[in-house]
Design a protein around this motif. Structure first.
Motif, PDB file in Angstrom:
ATOM      1  N   LYS A  43       0.869  -1.175   0.000  1.00 39.70           N
ATOM      2  CA  LYS A  43       0.000   0.000   0.000  1.00 39.70           C
ATOM      3  C   LYS A  43       0.906   1.225   0.000  1.00 39.70           C
ATOM      4  N   GLU A  44       0.718   2.095  -0.995  1.00 39.71           N
ATOM      5  CA  GLU A  44       1.454   3.347  -1.084  1.00 39.71           C
ATOM      6  C   GLU A  44       0.472   4.467  -0.768  1.00 39.71           C
ATOM      7  N   LEU A  45       0.725   5.168   0.314  1.00 43.53           N
ATOM      8  CA  LEU A  45      -0.143   6.271   0.717  1.00 43.53           C
ATOM      9  C   LEU A  45       0.435   7.575   0.213  1.00 43.53           C
ATOM     10  N   LYS A  46      -0.404   8.375  -0.409  1.00 49.19           N
ATOM     11  CA  LYS A  46       0.037   9.663  -0.935  1.00 49.19           C
ATOM     12  C   LYS A  46       0.620  10.500   0.208  1.00 49.19           C
ATOM     13  N   GLY A  47       1.799  11.056  -0.018  1.00 53.37           N
ATOM     14  CA  GLY A  47       2.434  11.898   0.983  1.00 53.37           C
ATOM     15  C   GLY A  47       3.383  11.152   1.907  1.00 53.37           C
TER      16      GLY A  47
END
Length: 179
Positions: A43-47
């Motif tokens: 999971k890549e979370l923005k920011g």
């Protein structure tokens, strides 16, 4: 020579990948079978620069309707069962399944994994392409509710039989990405 080129072109066109033969291949691969394996989810979370990774095993049963068992081993243990009737979590103390959710989203997930294009056509537009021996299917939401959540859902797998969905990429409207 013209006839050979024409025959080759007709054969190449007949063997071109289509939604129909992809669905047939996947459903034939899953028919009355249990598909199981290991998964890695990122999971890549923005920011945020670090990815959140989880690992576990899954089992997709296509015997009496579709059922997906999703057991995460790390970083946090969890056991999910997804059926047309809902999403359930395992209560290990009582050894029973407890409902978490009961809406249409779990059925859509099962339809994605089994490539039921008739059902998915109500929610998505399809873009199918090939890259060497890999098929890539991009689902673009045409449903207003899904379009608020996802930019696209990309599915990948090998073209030859038996073929199954091997990779799923969710690009979310908020900039997050799950692979």
């Amino acid at each position: 020579m013209k006839q050979i080129i024409m025959a080759f072109a007709i054969c190449a066109f007949a063997n071109a990948l289509s939604l129909e033969n992809l669905q047939e291949n996947i459903q034939k691969s899953l028919h009355n079978h249990i598909l199981q394996g290991k998964f890695t989810q990122e999971k890549e979370l923005k920011g945020f620069s670090n990815k959140i990774k989880s690992y576990g095993v899954f089992r997709l049963e296509n015997v009496e309707g579709k059922t997906l068992f999703w057991d995460t081993h790390a970083p946090i243990k969890s056991h999910l069962k997804i059926t047309k009737k809902g999403i359930f979590t395992k209560d290990n103390k009582q050894d029973k399944w407890i409902p978490l959710s009961n809406n249409k989203h779990q059925e859509m997930l099962l339809n994605i994994l089994s490539m039921d294009f008739r059902a998915l056509g109500a929610y998505f537009d399809f873009d199918l392409r090939e890259d060497k021996d890999i098929w890539i299917l991009e689902l673009k939401p045409k449903n207003a509710i899904l379009a608020k959540i996802f930019d696209s859902i990309t599915l990948q797998g090998v073209i030859k039989y038996p073929s199954v969905v091997e990779k799923v990429i969710l690009l979310e409207r908020n900039g997050d990405k799950t692979t």
